[in-house]
Enzyme design. Sequence first.
Site, PDB file in Angstrom:
ATOM      1  N   ARG A   1       0.817  -1.219   0.000  1.00 38.69           N
ATOM      2  CA  ARG A   1       0.000   0.000   0.000  1.00 38.69           C
ATOM      3  C   ARG A   1       0.849   1.268   0.000  1.00 38.69           C
ATOM      4  O   ARG A   1       0.374   2.340  -0.383  1.00 38.69           O
ATOM      5  CB  ARG A   1      -1.010  -0.041   1.141  1.00 38.69           C
TER       6      ARG A   1
ATOM      7  N   GLU B   1       7.232 -11.073  14.829  1.00 36.66           N
ATOM      8  CA  GLU B   1       6.868 -11.686  16.112  1.00 36.66           C
ATOM      9  C   GLU B   1       7.298 -13.165  16.099  1.00 36.66           C
ATOM     10  O   GLU B   1       7.865 -13.667  17.062  1.00 36.66           O
ATOM     11  CB  GLU B   1       5.363 -11.547  16.317  1.00 36.66           C
TER      12      GLU B   1
HETATM   13  P1  AMP Z   1       4.660  -2.763  11.274  1.00 35.25           P
HETATM   14  O1  AMP Z   1       5.881  -3.344  10.637  1.00 35.25           O
HETATM   15  O2  AMP Z   1       4.186  -3.542  12.475  1.00 35.25           O
HETATM   16  O3  AMP Z   1       4.804  -1.287  11.579  1.00 35.25           O
HETATM   17  O4  AMP Z   1       3.485  -2.953  10.249  1.00 35.25           O
HETATM   18  C1  AMP Z   1       3.383  -2.113   9.191  1.00 35.25           C
HETATM   19  C2  AMP Z   1       2.851  -2.791   7.967  1.00 35.25           C
HETATM   20  O5  AMP Z   1       1.806  -3.721   8.247  1.00 35.25           O
HETATM   21  C3  AMP Z   1       2.291  -1.737   7.079  1.00 35.25           C
HETATM   22  O6  AMP Z   1       2.842  -1.936   5.804  1.00 35.25           O
HETATM   23  C4  AMP Z   1       0.796  -1.927   7.128  1.00 35.25           C
HETATM   24  O7  AMP Z   1       0.320  -1.993   5.816  1.00 35.25           O
HETATM   25  C5  AMP Z   1       0.543  -3.232   7.830  1.00 35.25           C
HETATM   26  N1  AMP Z   1      -0.316  -3.161   9.041  1.00 35.25           N
HETATM   27  C6  AMP Z   1       0.080  -3.436  10.314  1.00 35.25           C
HETATM   28  N2  AMP Z   1      -0.947  -3.355  11.168  1.00 35.25           N
HETATM   29  C7  AMP Z   1      -2.031  -2.995  10.444  1.00 35.25           C
HETATM   30  C8  AMP Z   1      -3.405  -2.734  10.769  1.00 35.25           C
HETATM   31  N3  AMP Z   1      -3.888  -2.824  12.020  1.00 35.25           N
HETATM   32  N4  AMP Z   1      -4.226  -2.373   9.763  1.00 35.25           N
HETATM   33  C9  AMP Z   1      -3.751  -2.272   8.493  1.00 35.25           C
HETATM   34  N5  AMP Z   1      -2.491  -2.510   8.121  1.00 35.25           N
HETATM   35  C10 AMP Z   1      -1.622  -2.877   9.091  1.00 35.25           C
END
Ligand code: AMP
Length: 175
Positions: A59, A96
């Site tokens: 995205r 995780e």
């Molecule tokens: P992170 O690495 O945990 O910061 O996760 C970021 C990536 O996961 C981004 O590219 C988001 O598209 C996706 N993502 C993580 N959590 C969500 C959520 N609750 N809703 C939508 N997309 C999420």
Amino acid sequence: MTLDEIADHVRVVPDFPKPGILFRDLTPLLADGAAFRATTAALAARAGDFDLIAGIEARGFLFGAALAHATGKGLVIVRKPGKLPAATIAHDYALEYGTDRLELHADAVPAAAQVLLVDDVLATGGTAEAAVTLIRKAGGSVARALFVMELEGLPGADRLRAQGVEPISLLNFPA
Ligand code: AMP
């Protein structure tokens, strides 16, 4: 359109992709021309000085491309493994459970280019932190990262600040 009105175009989908996750679905925002344009303009207003945009799969490509068009800057894409056709550099990062990998074309970032990182959601910050490491490995510098939304109560913003990157999010939602 205000940021609150933009937020009204984000749909919450409980238990996707797994139980306990509140997925923030941006497809209604993308499908609404006025909301997508207002989101792009709000990102552009916060972009600061930079040479090149890096969008994170998948995205981050959508908002990164719109922002590249709005600002007249180029776009490089940070991809999941095995998708880029030419020589790549890679960075592995911890999830995780297990690890994941991001890749970038080895020649994508001109030396010392100031790269603006773009993604849709900042959650734990693992993905964005890995992208920053990869862009720096490629020879670029990263001072700012833009997100449509940040999930509160997760360490994403602090992790980026610890890397010397200023995180800026249009919207804040509970995790
Ligand atoms: P992170 O690495 O945990 O910061 O996760 C970021 C990536 O996961 C981004 O590219 C988001 O598209 C996706 N993502 C993580 N959590 C969500 C959520 N609750 N809703 C939508 N997309 C999420």
